[in-house]
Design an enzyme around this catalytic site. Structure first.
Site, PDB file in Angstrom:
ATOM      1  N   ASP A 218       0.790  -1.228   0.000  1.00  0.00           N
ATOM      2  CA  ASP A 218       0.000   0.000   0.000  1.00  0.00           C
ATOM      3  C   ASP A 218       0.819   1.273   0.000  1.00  0.00           C
ATOM      4  OD1 ASP A 218      -2.501  -0.961  -0.249  1.00  0.00           O
ATOM      5  OD2 ASP A 218      -2.804  -1.245   1.887  1.00  0.00           O
ATOM      6  N   SER A 219       2.012   1.211  -0.558  1.00  0.00           N
ATOM      7  CA  SER A 219       2.671   2.492  -0.778  1.00  0.00           C
ATOM      8  C   SER A 219       2.734   2.706  -2.277  1.00  0.00           C
ATOM      9  CB  SER A 219       4.056   2.530  -0.149  1.00  0.00           C
ATOM     10  OG  SER A 219       4.837   1.451  -0.594  1.00  0.00           O
TER      11      SER A 219
END
Lengths: 600, 382
Positions: A218-219
């Site tokens: 999730d980056s």
């Protein structure tokens, strides 16, 4: 025999239940009864409930009679021409409102195709089951419902043009996105809510690939060139307020540069930005601890004035200073009066926020992520036609979350961007993906949305084709600049001598119970002790009675209050919290003795 | 060769040496090779040992605590068609470690001895015999005969036949359970009349309610039975636990039959069996949730619970309440109680464990905090 209740009050009974209910409904539809009434037959309790009270949630549905919808093409045409209004539809018995209870007796078809003889009502549109923000998610019928939930939640956190008069407002903690755009992929709700008047995101080019581990978990990886061109820039506003309060006894606060004699005077350089009136001027650059509005207050207790003061001024300093960790330029200064007639000064500070590592972004499908790296444009992969993505999104975020709509939007956005039109992504009524793919092919791109890409660093062709396209991305209001916090030393609590809590006060970060367990499990015993040294103190212990002794540093004397000076008194190191515990035990009537043993 | 292996006695566990002896013979190893193996074995064994000052307690607690945060709360597992719910997951784990006396879903796995366990009809019969039958299960009605001051329970012949019970059997069982009653057989009914004449109607009513749940046959406490096939034999799942009575049935295999009630295992089979039961039960919980915990952590916890010879849960009334340190006990639960009691008897805290030293901000006597530089001051002075 069935009992009938009107608004939960018994009014009578009836034998022929079905006839009664259907006649009731008939009369309501033909306007012989008010349309606000709802009737509900409870089979289990054998009761009929008629409701007319306020506060019920009701929703409109199309009436079906004998398996046929009452809305015919004729009626639709009439509505189009404006001959029939919404009210007419209700008075003519085409549409009626159901409340939660009457819904229990109704069978509502989602779509006209599904209508059978058993159905009593037809949904006006299947997308009516979604609310306002959820309707803003394109292709929402292609996602898991929980993701849809998150998607609509994140939209509420997105930055945009939250109000067109934002320059005249004094809202706390708000941001404005610099160049918001109208999404390429829209739904009917964008039109209804006039989304283009207050858009809250930007259309960007997104590539689904990994990039050196900087977009794990999730980056996201952001193109530095895009950032420099102004991607997702926003301005953060925070107002600072000061008021000239009136106190009893005719004393008032005073806005102005405080005198040096004032109690709690900061330092000269903190006041340097103030104009002669004690207020900072517009377009002045401010930093933490800078005073924005200088203010002094009368002494807290009147008695202070008579007893201790030498000079006339014992006024307290009560200026408004820039908060810890914030900076910017003074945007606007307002001098007014409030309701009580007190002088009110407000100064709004503005801060330019360029995307940085740690800022939060999201698509409209519940796929949120934090910037993991901002990569120079030269190192960003490029397609055969030279297109470089603005954001590189991890493909691992897709399978487990099943956000198919996210993938569809990439293709839809690509088609929209290439053909120069908006794509309709309305839930249950969207443009066909197959058609879009065909169109993409006609536009000279690969049908599946993938493209051959080249490594930005080495220039080599990637073996895999990369899924790349356009989509609408939101910058969320959670920015690191507002959250980053660390401290080495600082203020402590008066009672426990432990560091104070909270970022705004420059507090410490707690090493909690579970973190303590980790240190213990690693056997890092001395490191753990050092961590907890924040409230370390030296206490003197009387070795004969075991209670705390007194150490008088002025007279260089050590003595025990009980045993006098002729006893052995030893200094030991303890946490102040334990000293407090000993005091508390004494107050309970428990006598704690410290029995010192030499370690060696 | 033998001597060489013998010389390592005490350095390497005996069972490993025994295995090595066997291997040397079958593989025909030379003396040099055996010596090499022994050296390597010793190395591996030494490395597997836990070092002094390792905080095994905290590591065990964390090994359970971390994965259990991922456990779904209140999972019930249904076995088969019949409603046999078994509490699993975190609630069950807490139940085991707290050593609760009354567990939520007592359950027995009853195994049958060899010739009978292949015959489903026989197993079904045993299952029926295990299930506790109450009077209301075989009766059709309960009536208080007011003029005669007696209770008349109508008997359901069909059910009795199904359960293989005769009228006399029931009569006998009830008479045994209620010595104050005269139990007689009427026509298709059971007549219960109190022996003493001066009975009130209210007492008779209370008696009726008691008689409804009176034990007739089967194993007490077993509410439900379910014969199932496991592998190539038949066994019985029984809801309710009563090992002692089940063992009395001759077809039951006492060597395999188990219950999930730890206290009952301790009572019937002893503390060692209870230790093993705790290991089995808690590793079953973890495995069902798909969590992997090293068996040694589980063994350690069950050792702690059972090492005193009694089952002591990890509660303030169990092991935690027996901690030596006042401060450690006070920091767990009910601090005021512990401090007041300690002050009454003048307890001393030698600060030997973790939490007390954390409170005082002293190095914890574990890991790097364990070794000290020891100087014999008197000798230095000399």
């Amino acid at each position: 025999m069935v009992d009938i209740f009107l608004d939960e009050r018994f009014i009578g009974n009836v034998d022929d239940t079905e006839n009664f209910v259907s006649k009731f409904k008939e009369m309501r539809r033909t306007n012989k009864l008010p349309s606000e009434l709802n009737i509900y037959y409870d089979k289990k309790l054998n009761e009929i409930h008629i409701e007319s009270s306020k506060g019920r949630v009701r929703r409109p549905v199309i009436i079906i009679e004998n398996g046929k919808s009452k809305v015919t093409t004729e009626i639709i045409n009439k509505c189009r021409k404006g001959e029939l209004s919404w009210k007419d539809l209700i008075t003519n018995g085409i549409i009626e409102y159901l409340d939660a209870a009457e819904e229990e007796n109704a069978l509502v078809a989602l779509n006209e195709e599904y209508v059978t003889n058993e159905h009593t009502h037809l949904e006006i549109s299947p997308s009516i089951l979604l609310g306002l923000t959820t309707s803003l998610v394109p292709y929402a019928n292609f996602v898991q419902s929980s993701r849809l939930n998150r998607g609509s939640k994140t939209q509420k956190q997105s930055l945009g043009l939250y109000a067109t008069n934002y320059l005249l407002r004094m809202d706390t903690d708000v941001s404005v996105l610099h160049s918001p755009q109208i999404p390429i992929v829209q739904s009917f709700m964008h039109e209804i809510s006039r989304y283009k008047n207050h858009p809250s995101g930007q259309n960007i080019v997104i590539a689904l690939m990994s990039y050196g581990g900087y977009n794990m978990q999730d980056s996201i990886v952001v193109n530095k060139g895009s950032v420099q061109r102004g991607l997702a820039r926003s301005t953060y506003f925070r107002p600072y307020v000061a008021e000239e309060l009136r106190y009893s006894g005719g004393l008032v606060d005073e806005i102005g540069i405080p005198d040096k004699e004032v109690k709690g005077y900061k330092s000269e350089k903190d006041y340097k930005l103030l104009d002669a009136d004690g207020i900072v001027g517009p377009e002045v650059k401010v930093e933490p601890d800078n005073v924005i509005i200088g203010k002094t207050s009368p002494p807290r207790f009147l008695g202070e004035l008579e007893e201790f003061s030498i000079a006339a001024s014992t006024r307290r300093e009560s200026s408004v200073a820039v908060k810890q960790g914030e900076e910017g330029k003074v945007d606007m200064v307002v001098l007014t009066e409030n309701e009580e007639g007190n002088k009110l000064v407000q100064a709004r500070v503005r801060d330019l926020r360029i995307p940085e590592v740690g800022d939060k972004f999201a698509s409209r499908h519940g796929q949120k992520g934090v910037i993991g790296a901002i990569v120079p444009e030269a190192d960003i992969p490029f397609t055969a036609s030279g297109i470089q993505p603005d954001i590189i999104f991890s493909p691992h975020s897709v399978p487990s979350r099943m956000t198919i709509s996210h993938l569809i939007e990439v293709i839809a956005g690509k088609v929209g961007a290439l053909s120069g039109r908006y794509i309709d992504g309305t839930t249950f009524g969207s443009e066909n993906v197959e058609e879009l793919r065909k169109e993409l092919k006609e536009l000279g791109f690969r049908e599946n949305g993938c493209e051959t890409m080249y490594n930005g660093i080495t220039g080599e062709i990637y073996k895999a084709d990369i899924y790349i396209g356009n989509m609408f991305y939101l910058k969320l209001k959670h920015m690191v600049a507002n959250k980053l916090h660390a401290r080495a030393s600082g203020r402590i609590q008066l009672l426990t001598r432990q560091p104070i809590e909270g970022r705004s006060k420059g507090g410490g970060l707690r090493l909690g119970e579970m973190e303590k367990d980790c240190f213990v499990a690693h056997g890092a015993s001395l490191l753990l002790k050092e961590r907890f040294d924040s409230d370390k103190t030296v206490v003197h212990v009387c070795e004969s009675c075991g209670s705390l002794a007194v150490s008088d540093d002025y007279r260089n004397k050590k003595f025990c209050i009980r045993c006098g000076a002729n006893v052995e008194i030893t200094a030991i190191e303890l946490s102040y919290a334990f000293k407090l515990l000993l005091d508390e035990l004494k107050s309970l009537g428990v006598y704690p003795k410290l029995n010192l043993v030499s370690k060696y | 060769m033998e001597e060489l292996i013998k010389s390592y006695k005490g350095k390497i566990p005996g069972s490993i040496l025994k295995a090595l002896k066997k291997e040397t013979l079958s593989r025909k190893l030379t003396k040099k090779e055996v010596e090499k193996v022994l050296l390597r074995l010793k190395q591996i064994y030494e490395r597997a040992k836990i070092n002094a000052g390792e905080s095994i307690g905290v590591i065990t607690a964390e090994s359970f605590g971390e994965p259990s945060t991922q456990m779904t709360l209140n999972v019930f597992h249904f076995a088969g068609v019949a409603e046999m719910s078994v509490s699993l997951g975190l609630p069950r784990l807490i139940e085991i470690f707290d050593a609760r006396k009354e567990i939520k879903t007592p359950l027995m796995n009853v195994y049958i001895k060899s010739p009978w366990n292949k015959d489903p009809a026989k197993v079904k019969k045993i299952a029926a015999a295990i299930k506790e039958i109450k009077l209301k299960d075989v009766s059709s009605s309960f009536v208080i005969n007011i003029p005669k001051l007696q209770i008349e329970a109508g008997l359901n012949k069909k059910r009795m036949r199904n359960l293989n019970l005769s009228e006399d059997d029931i009569c006998k069982a009830i008479a045994e359970g209620f010595p104050k009653l005269n139990v007689k057989l009427g026509t298709e009914k059971l007549v219960l009349k109190p022996k003493s004449e001066e009975n009130q109607l209210i007492e008779l009513y209370k008696l009726k309610e008691k008689a409804k749940v009176a034990y007739v046959s089967g194993v007490k406490g077993v509410k439900q039975v379910l014969p199932v096939k496991s592998g190539n034999e038949f066994m019985i799942l029984a809801a309710g636990s009563n090992l002692k009575e089940v063992f009395k049935i001759k077809e039951v295999d006492e060597t395999k039959t188990v219950t999930n009630d730890i206290h009952e295992i301790k009572k019937v089979l002893g503390i060692e069996a209870a230790r093993q039961a705790i290991i089995n039960e808690s590793s079953k919980v973890m495995n069902d949730q798909g969590l992997d915990i090293d068996i040694r952590h589980i063994m350690f916890i069950s050792d702690v619970i059972t090492s005193s010879g009694f089952i002591k849960g990890i509660t303030r009334s169990g092991i935690t309440g027996e901690k030596e340190s006042v401060l450690a006990r006070a920091s767990f639960e009910t601090p005021i109680k512990h401090i007041v009691n300690a002050s009454l008897i003048g307890e001393e805290d030698n600060l030997n464990s973790v939490i007390e030293n954390v409170i005082l901000n002293q190095p914890v006597p574990l890991g790097t905090g364990l070794p000290d530089l020891v100087i014999k001051m008197k000798e230095v002075e000399k």
